[in-house]
Design a protein around this motif. Structure first.
Motif, mmCIF file in Angstrom:
data_model
loop_
_atom_site.group_PDB
_atom_site.id
_atom_site.type_symbol
_atom_site.label_atom_id
_atom_site.label_comp_id
_atom_site.label_asym_id
_atom_site.label_seq_id
_atom_site.Cartn_x
_atom_site.Cartn_y
_atom_site.Cartn_z
ATOM 1 N N ARG A 22 11.559 79.269 62.024
ATOM 2 C CA ARG A 22 12.313 80.483 62.219
ATOM 3 C C ARG A 22 13.782 80.475 61.925
ATOM 4 O O ARG A 22 14.147 81.577 61.581
ATOM 5 C CB ARG A 22 12.186 80.610 63.705
ATOM 6 N N LEU A 25 13.914 81.330 58.090
ATOM 7 C CA LEU A 25 13.682 82.923 57.734
ATOM 8 C C LEU A 25 14.875 83.614 58.438
ATOM 9 O O LEU A 25 15.439 84.556 57.547
ATOM 10 C CB LEU A 25 12.409 83.303 58.921
ATOM 11 N N ALA A 26 15.579 83.309 59.411
ATOM 12 C CA ALA A 26 16.875 84.068 59.690
ATOM 13 C C ALA A 26 17.860 83.838 58.921
ATOM 14 O O ALA A 26 18.597 84.860 58.317
ATOM 15 C CB ALA A 26 17.494 83.483 61.436
ATOM 16 N N ALA A 29 17.232 86.070 55.928
ATOM 17 C CA ALA A 29 17.108 87.591 56.242
ATOM 18 C C ALA A 29 18.482 88.153 55.793
ATOM 19 O O ALA A 29 18.692 89.342 55.292
ATOM 20 C CB ALA A 29 16.888 87.702 57.779
ATOM 21 N N GLU A 30 19.517 87.181 55.698
ATOM 22 C CA GLU A 30 20.766 87.797 55.237
ATOM 23 C C GLU A 30 20.919 87.969 53.931
ATOM 24 O O GLU A 30 21.371 89.012 53.239
ATOM 25 C CB GLU A 30 21.953 86.699 55.417
ATOM 26 N N LEU A 82 13.248 86.012 51.580
ATOM 27 C CA LEU A 82 12.554 86.594 52.416
ATOM 28 C C LEU A 82 11.709 87.659 51.776
ATOM 29 O O LEU A 82 12.052 88.415 51.149
ATOM 30 C CB LEU A 82 13.309 87.151 53.554
ATOM 31 N N GLU A 84 8.704 90.837 52.590
ATOM 32 C CA GLU A 84 8.666 91.797 53.641
ATOM 33 C C GLU A 84 7.830 91.366 54.887
ATOM 34 O O GLU A 84 7.989 91.411 56.102
ATOM 35 C CB GLU A 84 7.680 93.002 53.064
ATOM 36 N N HIS A 87 10.421 89.481 56.998
ATOM 37 C CA HIS A 87 11.038 90.290 57.731
ATOM 38 C C HIS A 87 10.244 90.656 58.891
ATOM 39 O O HIS A 87 10.728 90.707 59.950
ATOM 40 C CB HIS A 87 11.168 91.397 56.772
ATOM 41 N N ILE A 90 10.131 88.003 61.526
ATOM 42 C CA ILE A 90 11.314 87.996 62.420
ATOM 43 C C ILE A 90 11.429 89.066 63.418
ATOM 44 O O ILE A 90 11.481 88.680 64.425
ATOM 45 C CB ILE A 90 12.516 88.190 61.665
#
Length: 119
Positions: A22, A25-26, A29-30, A82, A84, A87, A90
């Motif tokens: 996780r 993924l975070a 995300a940026e 990342l 969809e 996304h 998250i």
């Protein structure tokens, strides 16, 4: 597929992810990053060294799950982005956390403050 089935499937996938996954993924995300940049971000978060033997198998699993896309930058460097689905994973996790954390207006205001602080 119904929305309920879709939401249930997303929650199922997210609930099976490790905290380490996780965090990956975070980070993605940026923006898309290559492996060593992800490793550096994770080391800053954890405050300790992250082994290649831990990072890359987790990245590969996220790619297999369709949450991360892997592309070749050059012969030696891969970039991870990342998807969809990642996304959505998250958002599913955040929604689940918020649904338990936000129990009154004061807590909702705390979340709004966090969001406003990063914008």
């Amino acid at each position: 597929m119904s929305t309920l089935q879709s939401d249930t499937n997303e929650l199922s996938i997210v609930s099976e992810l490790s905290a380490f996954q996780r965090q990956i993924l975070a980070i993605l995300a940026e923006e898309a990053r290559y492996g060593l940049a992800i490793k550096s971000e994770l080391e800053a978060y954890y405050g300790s060294e992250v082994n290649h033997g831990r990072l890359y198998p987790n990245l590969d699993e996220l790619v297999e799950l369709g949450l991360v896309e892997k592309s070749e930058l050059d012969k030696r460097t891969n970039e991870y982005a990342l998807t969809e689905a990642g996304h959505d994973a998250i958002l599913t996790q955040l929604s689940w956390i918020f649904s338990r954390f936000v129990t009154d207006e004061d807590r909702a205001a705390e979340i709004r403050g966090l969001v406003d602080g990063v914008q």
